[in-house]
Design a protein around this motif. Structure first.
Motif, PDB file in Angstrom:
ATOM      1  N   SER A 170      42.805  43.695  45.377  1.00 21.50           N
ATOM      2  CA  SER A 170      43.512  42.932  46.415  1.00 21.50           C
ATOM      3  C   SER A 170      44.862  42.468  45.903  1.00 21.50           C
ATOM      4  O   SER A 170      44.968  41.931  44.800  1.00 21.50           O
ATOM      5  N   LYS A 171      45.877  42.640  46.728  1.00 19.36           N
ATOM      6  CA  LYS A 171      47.229  42.297  46.321  1.00 19.36           C
ATOM      7  C   LYS A 171      47.669  40.930  46.844  1.00 19.36           C
ATOM      8  O   LYS A 171      48.500  40.272  46.260  1.00 19.36           O
ATOM      9  N   GLU A 182      34.073  41.116  42.872  1.00 18.93           N
ATOM     10  CA  GLU A 182      34.797  41.449  41.633  1.00 18.93           C
ATOM     11  C   GLU A 182      35.693  42.668  41.839  1.00 18.93           C
ATOM     12  O   GLU A 182      36.862  42.678  41.445  1.00 18.93           O
ATOM     13  N   GLU A 183      35.136  43.697  42.471  1.00 18.36           N
ATOM     14  CA  GLU A 183      35.892  44.929  42.751  1.00 18.36           C
ATOM     15  C   GLU A 183      37.132  44.617  43.598  1.00 18.36           C
ATOM     16  O   GLU A 183      38.239  45.058  43.293  1.00 18.36           O
ATOM     17  N   LEU A 188      27.428  37.380  49.373  1.00 20.56           N
ATOM     18  CA  LEU A 188      27.935  38.742  49.181  1.00 20.56           C
ATOM     19  C   LEU A 188      27.717  39.134  47.726  1.00 20.56           C
ATOM     20  O   LEU A 188      27.738  38.269  46.843  1.00 20.56           O
ATOM     21  N   PRO A 189      27.503  40.415  47.464  1.00 19.99           N
ATOM     22  CA  PRO A 189      27.270  40.843  46.078  1.00 19.99           C
ATOM     23  C   PRO A 189      28.471  40.515  45.179  1.00 19.99           C
ATOM     24  O   PRO A 189      29.624  40.772  45.550  1.00 19.99           O
ATOM     25  N   GLY A 190      28.179  39.956  44.025  1.00 17.45           N
ATOM     26  CA  GLY A 190      29.232  39.626  43.059  1.00 17.45           C
ATOM     27  C   GLY A 190      30.058  40.836  42.678  1.00 17.45           C
ATOM     28  O   GLY A 190      31.278  40.742  42.488  1.00 17.45           O
ATOM     29  N   SER A 191      29.403  42.001  42.579  1.00 14.30           N
ATOM     30  CA  SER A 191      30.128  43.216  42.187  1.00 14.30           C
ATOM     31  C   SER A 191      31.177  43.604  43.235  1.00 14.30           C
ATOM     32  O   SER A 191      32.260  44.071  42.894  1.00 14.30           O
ATOM     33  N   GLU A 221      46.323  35.350  49.707  1.00 15.83           N
ATOM     34  CA  GLU A 221      45.294  34.867  50.641  1.00 15.83           C
ATOM     35  C   GLU A 221      43.958  35.558  50.377  1.00 15.83           C
ATOM     36  O   GLU A 221      42.906  34.926  50.432  1.00 15.83           O
ATOM     37  N   SER A 222      44.018  36.851  50.087  1.00 15.75           N
ATOM     38  CA  SER A 222      42.791  37.601  49.800  1.00 15.75           C
ATOM     39  C   SER A 222      42.131  37.087  48.524  1.00 15.75           C
ATOM     40  O   SER A 222      40.911  36.914  48.471  1.00 15.75           O
ATOM     41  N   GLN A 223      42.937  36.835  47.516  1.00 20.29           N
ATOM     42  CA  GLN A 223      42.393  36.300  46.259  1.00 20.29           C
ATOM     43  C   GLN A 223      41.704  34.958  46.503  1.00 20.29           C
ATOM     44  O   GLN A 223      40.627  34.696  45.970  1.00 20.29           O
TER      45      GLN A 223
END
Length: 180
Positions: free
Chosen positions: A164-165, A158-159, A152-155, A168-170
């Motif tokens: 993300s709050k 990063e975005e 997946l694109p790094g950008s 788990e997402s982090q």
């Protein structure tokens, strides 16, 4: 005597309307349950036909779940443009819906089917942010861990790490970064 007759006529017509409303609800119940059954059995075309019938008949409370199931059905039939239109209508008609996370999850599935993994990744995370269901969360986590196997694109990552709050997402973002 005339008032009594008017009252009787009014009550009779009122009970007819109540009866018709009850019958209409039974008809929608039957069609909607049949559409769910067809969807669960992989009979997407039959499900789509029933859902289109429901939606064409002023379905009231059945509109929201019918549109959601229609989106899933259209994705199952690879009718991606129609699914996008149905999703757009859903989000327009029901901006505060409890099903919005399910719509985002379904759109993520649509983008996976089109091999647009960046959009799928973004929509799955959007679904997670909106979700109030542990079952849905678990399902989306599994999909995301499969997606991070693609570069997946790094950008993008990063975005999403910024906005993300959830922990788990982090964690999923960190796995995605490791795969770049």
């Amino acid at each position: 005597e005339m008032n009594f007759l008017r009252t009787i006529i009014f009550l009779s017509s009122f009970s007819i309307l109540i009866g018709q409303s009850w019958m209409q609800k039974q008809k929608f119940d039957r069609k909607f349950n049949q559409a769910i059954s067809n969807y669960d059995d992989g009979k997407f075309l039959y499900s789509e036909i029933l859902l289109q019938e429901i939606l064409s008949e002023n379905p009231g409370i059945y509109k929201e779940p019918s549109l959601l199931l229609l989106i899933k059905t259209q994705i199952g039939l690879n009718k991606f443009d129609e699914a996008r239109q149905s999703a757009k209508q859903f989000l327009s008609d029901f901006p505060q819906s409890n099903y919005t996370s399910n719509v985002m999850d379904s759109l993520g599935d649509l983008y996976v089917n089109e091999a647009n993994y960046s959009s799928a990744y973004r929509l799955y995370h959007r679904a997670l942010d909106l979700s109030k269901s542990n079952t849905l969360d678990d399902k989306i986590h599994k999909k995301l861990y499969k997606l991070v196997q693609y570069e997946l694109p790094g950008s993008l990552i990063e975005e999403l790490m910024i906005i993300s709050k959830r922990v788990e997402s982090q964690n999923i973002h960190l796995v995605a970064v490791a795969n770049i």
